[in-house]
Design a protein around this motif. Structure first.
Motif, short mmCIF file in Angstrom:
data_model
loop_
_atom_site.label_atom_id
_atom_site.label_comp_id
_atom_site.label_asym_id
_atom_site.label_seq_id
_atom_site.Cartn_x
_atom_site.Cartn_y
_atom_site.Cartn_z
N ILE A 82 18.74 -67.08 5.73
CA ILE A 82 18.02 -68.29 6.15
C ILE A 82 17.76 -69.19 4.95
N GLY A 83 17.49 -68.59 3.80
CA GLY A 83 17.23 -69.38 2.61
C GLY A 83 18.46 -69.75 1.81
N ASN A 84 19.63 -69.18 2.17
CA ASN A 84 20.82 -69.40 1.34
C ASN A 84 22.08 -69.48 2.20
N HIS A 85 22.30 -70.63 2.81
CA HIS A 85 23.54 -70.87 3.54
C HIS A 85 23.80 -72.37 3.57
N ALA A 86 24.96 -72.74 4.07
CA ALA A 86 25.38 -74.14 3.98
C ALA A 86 24.43 -75.09 4.71
N GLY A 87 23.77 -74.63 5.76
CA GLY A 87 22.86 -75.50 6.51
C GLY A 87 21.41 -75.38 6.09
N ALA A 88 21.11 -74.61 5.05
CA ALA A 88 19.72 -74.39 4.62
C ALA A 88 19.16 -75.65 3.97
N ASP A 89 17.84 -75.86 4.12
CA ASP A 89 17.19 -77.01 3.50
C ASP A 89 16.05 -76.60 2.58
N GLY A 90 15.97 -75.29 2.26
CA GLY A 90 14.93 -74.79 1.38
C GLY A 90 13.72 -74.27 2.11
N SER A 91 13.57 -74.64 3.38
CA SER A 91 12.48 -74.16 4.20
C SER A 91 13.07 -73.27 5.30
N TYR A 92 12.31 -73.04 6.36
CA TYR A 92 12.78 -72.15 7.43
C TYR A 92 13.73 -72.88 8.37
N VAL A 93 14.88 -72.28 8.64
CA VAL A 93 15.84 -72.78 9.62
C VAL A 93 16.26 -71.59 10.48
N SER A 94 16.04 -71.67 11.79
CA SER A 94 16.34 -70.52 12.65
C SER A 94 17.84 -70.25 12.71
N LEU A 95 18.20 -69.00 12.97
CA LEU A 95 19.60 -68.61 13.03
C LEU A 95 20.32 -69.30 14.17
N ARG A 96 19.61 -69.52 15.27
CA ARG A 96 20.13 -70.30 16.39
C ARG A 96 19.22 -71.50 16.58
N PRO A 97 19.78 -72.70 16.77
CA PRO A 97 18.95 -73.89 16.91
C PRO A 97 17.93 -73.74 18.04
N GLY A 98 16.70 -74.15 17.71
CA GLY A 98 15.66 -74.13 18.73
C GLY A 98 15.09 -72.76 19.04
N ARG A 99 15.47 -71.73 18.26
CA ARG A 99 14.99 -70.37 18.55
C ARG A 99 14.32 -69.79 17.30
N GLY A 100 13.32 -70.54 16.82
CA GLY A 100 12.62 -70.09 15.62
C GLY A 100 11.46 -69.16 15.89
N SER A 101 11.16 -68.90 17.16
CA SER A 101 10.04 -68.03 17.49
C SER A 101 10.35 -66.59 17.12
N PRO A 102 9.34 -65.83 16.69
CA PRO A 102 9.57 -64.44 16.27
C PRO A 102 10.24 -63.57 17.31
N GLU A 103 9.97 -63.84 18.61
CA GLU A 103 10.57 -62.99 19.64
C GLU A 103 12.08 -63.12 19.69
#
Length: 713
Positions: A252-273
């Motif tokens: 999450i912190g180190n990939h081409a789409g990362a911005d330095g903060s939290y980015v969910s693995l799937r768009p719109g699915r950042g909830s812990p569940e």
């Protein structure tokens, strides 16, 4: 040799009482002022996840069924609070207020021992009045525990560096604090090794003394980490010292789409569940097989390393942004913003503008220079601070992740309180050039820290949008739409607010208004898959299937791995009579989510329409196996079996549909047909009569009842 008790013990106690009282008072005022706001009862993001987990623990399930994916110390502490005081988040907030006050005392005492009484008092009061700390201590988040562990570690280090009495006790406390911190902040595992090395190097010269000190320290560490690692092994068959989350977090912190903060693995699915499920599903799809927890973590770790090695320039730029986020005056939020809480809390309104990293960092730089003659005393503290910076930057930066760094900034900043006029004159006369250079660096850092990297209005819009989404989940859609309209008003370009607002409007039955909101969002973000998907669903509700299919195709381009998108596109195509295309979409949905009863059911129905009966029956049976309580699934299976002449099984399926939905008139009618076809006319007539009682306008049931009566005469 141990240092004897200081003659200023009464002064130390007065200072400790003052620090504790001030810290507790401002936190209690903050919590009290929030008590009549939505934030008091509506939990979002990780807070909701922790609350759910803690309630499960308080109910008696302390063991669990999976390897820990999130750090366990805080939810277990929260579960204990719920078990003792009752499952009310307010109880946790009060306990955390006390914990935050204790952290102020521990930091102040550590600085008192390392520098002096005045610096110690200032350090404790700085942490007591630090606005982000007041804010974070009131959330159902692990920040309060993080900083309590950090300040306890700093207190133990200060006691050992200044040779306070009871050294062996301090070594044991140091080990337990380091172990506890690793159970709430996984990157702190590095500290356990750093402190073990210091225990070996800094202990007595004799080998026996070193062995004793290291053993006591490691016993403290293992007392906390050992049971967790063993529990993970017993459940998952793999050794995880804390959690299985390293690989996904590193990615999450180190990939081409990362911005330095939290980015969910799937768009719109950042909830812990979703986090664990998405990490596992995506890794298994990529590898083409079932993976263990360790293999999932290794997959994401390797993906991140591939980016770092393959695109070093992009990674360097990303790291630069992380550094800017780390030192920025504003907090990087993922769910709730301090600025939103400040609208209700006067401690945050008053203290927020003057207590933040943009103020602390320049002061700390000057303080480091002032403390330079005492640098040997601060070697361990400095090393701990440096490793925490590095391990934080290795992942991603959020407000609660950088908060444990604050005590390390406060220590040198508080040292400035010990500067008197004479020392200032000496510094200016003997090191004028260095003084100017240090001052210039401090000013430059202050300017960089205040760079508008994180607009306050965006943080407020994020909070309002998340609050609206949480209210929707609670069924409070009227309140939700108010919050979401406010989010849009605060930041008209914040796209997720449009999606959440549309969902709440649909829940209120305002489908046309929702359609308009989705279109407004798409005008800002034409490629947003969630907006296309939600708009398509709203259009389907209005019967505009062809238009809906176009938006579902657009959603599929951005969310090719979304079973829901493919399932709904299949429905749109099915409605248009494009059955072969619908089959392809339903097959994709089933492949992406083999546990989706709805996708199996839809695929079975369209295959039945195509005359592929054997295949259809297999999918329909799987659908009811996956969701035996789904009345529609049981009904569709029963109707298909009825058409195939398999009356006995049709009776069972239709009876199950009625059990799941007692007022299901069509199911009663078809159950009557199945019973009549089996020669059970009295039972059949009873079902037809029940169907008519439920729906007097059901003409099929009326005709079937008349026919059954004629046959029985």
């Amino acid at each position: 040799m141990s240092v004897p008790p200081s003659p200023d013990v009464p002064s130390a106690r007065r200072h400790a009482l003052l620090m504790f009282t001030v810290a507790l008072a401002v936190r209690l005022v903050h919590v009290w002022q929030l008590s009549d706001t939505p934030f008091a009862t509506v939990l979002m993001g990780d807070a909701l996840s922790y609350d759910t987990w803690a309630r499960t623990l308080a109910a008696g399930d302390w063991w669990g069924t999976e390897v820990f994916y999130q750090a366990p110390l805080y939810p277990y502490l929260l579960g204990l609070i719920y078990a003792v005081f009752g499952a009310d988040p307010m109880h946790a907030r009060l306990v955390q207020a006390v914990l935050g006050a204790g952290s102020s005392v521990m930091l102040g005492t550590a600085v008192r021992w390392l520098i002096g009484p005045r610096a110690g008092l200032v350090a404790g009061l700085l942490l007591a009045l630090y606005a982000p700390g007041i804010f974070l201590d009131s959330l159902l988040q692990k920040s309060a525990v993080d900083v309590a562990c950090v300040t306890l570690i700093m207190l133990a280090v200060a006691a050992l560096v200044t040779r306070r009495s009871g050294a062996l006790v301090w070594w044991g406390l140091l080990g337990m604090a380091a172990g506890a911190l690793a159970l709430t902040r996984e990157n702190a595992l590095v500290w356990t090794a750093v402190l073990a090395a210091w225990a070996f190097v800094g202990a007595e010269a004799r080998a026996s003394g070193r062995l004793r000190v290291v053993s006591i320290y490691l016993a403290g560490v293992l007392l906390l980490l050992g049971p967790v690692a063993y529990r993970n092994y017993l459940i998952g068959g793999e050794w995880f010292v804390t959690t299985a989350q390293f690989g996904p977090n590193f990615f999450i912190g180190n990939h081409a789409g990362a911005d330095g903060s939290y980015v969910s693995l799937r768009p719109g699915r950042g909830s812990p569940e979703f986090e664990r499920r998405d990490a596992t599903d995506l890794a298994q799809q990529a590898r083409g097989r079932t993976l263990s927890s360790a293999e999932v973590s290794a997959y994401w770790r390797d993906e991140a390393l591939g980016f770092i090695v393959g695109e070093p320039a992009a990674w360097a730029a990303l790291m630069g942004r992380k550094v800017l986020l780390l030192i920025n005056a504003r907090e990087a939020v993922d769910t709730e913003a301090q600025e939103s809480y400040a609208e209700w809390s006067w401690p945050l309104r008053i203290l927020g503008p003057v207590t933040h990293p943009g103020v602390l960092l320049p002061l700390a730089v000057v303080g480091i220079w002032v403390l330079w003659p005492l640098r040997r005393r601060f070697h361990v503290v400095s090393l701990l601070g440096a490793t925490l910076v590095v391990t934080t930057l290795a992942f991603y930066v959020l407000a609660r992740y950088r908060y444990p760094l604050v005590p390390f900034l406060i220590v040198p900043a508080a040292a400035l309180a010990d500067l008197d006029r004479q020392r200032l004159r000496n510094l200016w006369s003997h090191a004028r050039g260095q003084t100017v250079a240090v001052g210039a660096v401090a000013v430059l850092l202050a300017l960089v820290a205040h760079w508008p990297l994180l607009p306050a209005d965006r943080s407020r819009a994020i909070t309002e949008s998340n609050l609206g989404a949480a209210l929707h989940e609670l069924g409070r859609d009227a309140e939700a739409t108010t919050r979401l309209r406010r989010a849009v008003a605060i930041r008209p370009d914040y796209v997720p607010a449009y999606g959440n607002l549309g969902v709440s409007l649909r829940a209120l039955g305002e489908v046309d208004a929702a359609i308009e909101v989705y279109r407004q969002g798409l005008a800002l973000a034409p490629d947003d898959g969630d907006l296309h998907y939600n708009l398509a669903n709203a259009l389907l509700a209005r019967g505009r299937t062809e238009e809906a299919a176009g938006h579902l195709r657009a959603a599929a381009r951005g969310q090719a791995d979304s079973a829901g998108v493919h399932n709904n596109l299949g429905l749109a195509l099915y409605t248009q009579g494009r059955l072969a295309e619908a089959v392809r979409e339903f097959e994709l949905a089933v492949a992406l989510d083999p546990a989706s009863a709805r996708a199996h059911l839809n695929l079975g129905k369209v295959l039945a329409d195509l005359g592929r009966g054997a295949e259809a029956l297999g999918y329909l049976r799987t659908a009811v196996t996956l969701a035996p309580g789904d009345a529609d699934g049981q009904y569709d299976l029963g109707v298909f079996l009825l058409e195939q002449g398999q009356y006995a099984e049709a009776v069972r399926a239709l009876s199950a549909a009625i059990a799941a939905r007692p007022g299901y008139a069509e199911a009663h009618n078809n159950l009557g047909i199945a019973l009549a076809s089996s020669g059970k006319l009295p039972e059949a007539m009873a079902q037809f009569e029940q169907a008519l009682r439920l729906d007097p306008d059901l003409t099929d049931a009326r005709a079937n009842l008349a026919l059954a009566k004629n046959v029985s005469r």
